[in-house]
Design an enzyme around this catalytic site. Structure first.
Site, PDB file in Angstrom:
ATOM      1  N   THR A  22       0.862  -1.181   0.000  1.00 52.27           N
ATOM      2  CA  THR A  22       0.000   0.000   0.000  1.00 52.27           C
ATOM      3  C   THR A  22       0.891   1.221   0.000  1.00 52.27           C
ATOM      4  O   THR A  22       2.111   1.101   0.119  1.00 52.27           O
ATOM      5  CB  THR A  22      -0.931   0.027   1.225  1.00 52.27           C
ATOM      6  OG1 THR A  22      -1.988   0.928   0.964  1.00 52.27           O
ATOM      7  CG2 THR A  22      -0.209   0.458   2.487  1.00 52.27           C
ATOM      8  N   CYS A  58       4.755   1.954  -8.155  1.00 54.34           N
ATOM      9  CA  CYS A  58       4.647   0.788  -7.265  1.00 54.34           C
ATOM     10  C   CYS A  58       3.497  -0.123  -7.714  1.00 54.34           C
ATOM     11  O   CYS A  58       2.345   0.321  -7.782  1.00 54.34           O
ATOM     12  CB  CYS A  58       4.413   1.259  -5.831  1.00 54.34           C
ATOM     13  SG  CYS A  58       4.184  -0.104  -4.663  1.00 54.34           S
TER      14      CYS A  58
END
EC number: 3.4.25.2
Length: 181
Positions: free
Chosen positions: A7, A165
């Site tokens: 996350t 990411c």
């Protein structure tokens, strides 16, 4: 069993505002299990905002514990964070929980870890999670080189992190409070 992971959570303080934002992706291995998880929440009657990175069930347990510490210490963020960190480190069940928390109120911003650490960030900026370093670098550049609001910085930095990411998406939850700093 494979762990849910990844996350990006970012917090910025600027011009009388503190903002915490996070993405909504929950991944298990190479599979996206959920794209709209809510990893940033308001606690203590809306006076505290918090975000988590790590195991989802672990984070919810920690949110509940942290909110009870806030109640016990009349909303004193630092005291509640230290007490949670102590419990997290010493309690046999809690110390197995794998998560990091970012918490903020009108006066302070803190990162709480399972190792018993309570960290106050430098430069009104903190980031955690798999995309945290990307978001932090982007936010630092925006803080130093623009006049953007804290909210806009969080939005732009999270977008950059999501572009880099693989465990971060662009489904953001963003919470904002008035700040004394």
């Amino acid at each position: 069993m494979e762990q849910f992971r990844g996350t990006t959570i970012l917090s910025v303080r600027r011009n009388g505002k503190v903002v915490i934002g996070g993405d909504g992706q929950v991944s298990m291995g190479s599979t996206i299990m959920k794209a709209n998880a809510r990893k940033v929440r308001r606690l203590y009657n809306g006076k505290v905002i918090a975000g988590f990175a790590g195991g989802t069930a672990d984070a919810f347990t920690l949110f509940e514990r942290f909110e009870s510490k806030l109640e016990k210490h009349s909303g004193n963020l630092t005291r509640a964070a230290v007490e949670l960190a102590k419990d997290w480190r010493t309690d046999r069940i809690l110390r197995r929980l794998e998560a990091l928390l970012t918490v903020a109120d009108s006066k302070a911003s803190l990162i709480i870890t399972g190792l018993g650490d309570v960290i106050e960030p430098e430069q009104s900026l903190m980031a955690i999670g798999s995309g945290g370093s990307f978001a932090q670098a982007a936010a630092k550049a925006l803080l130093e080189n623009t006049k953007l609001s804290a909210r806009k910085i969080v939005e732009k930095a999270l977008t950059i992190a999501a572009d880099i990411c693989i465990y971060t998406n662009q489904n953001f939850t963003i919470e904002e409070l008035d700040s004394e700093s």
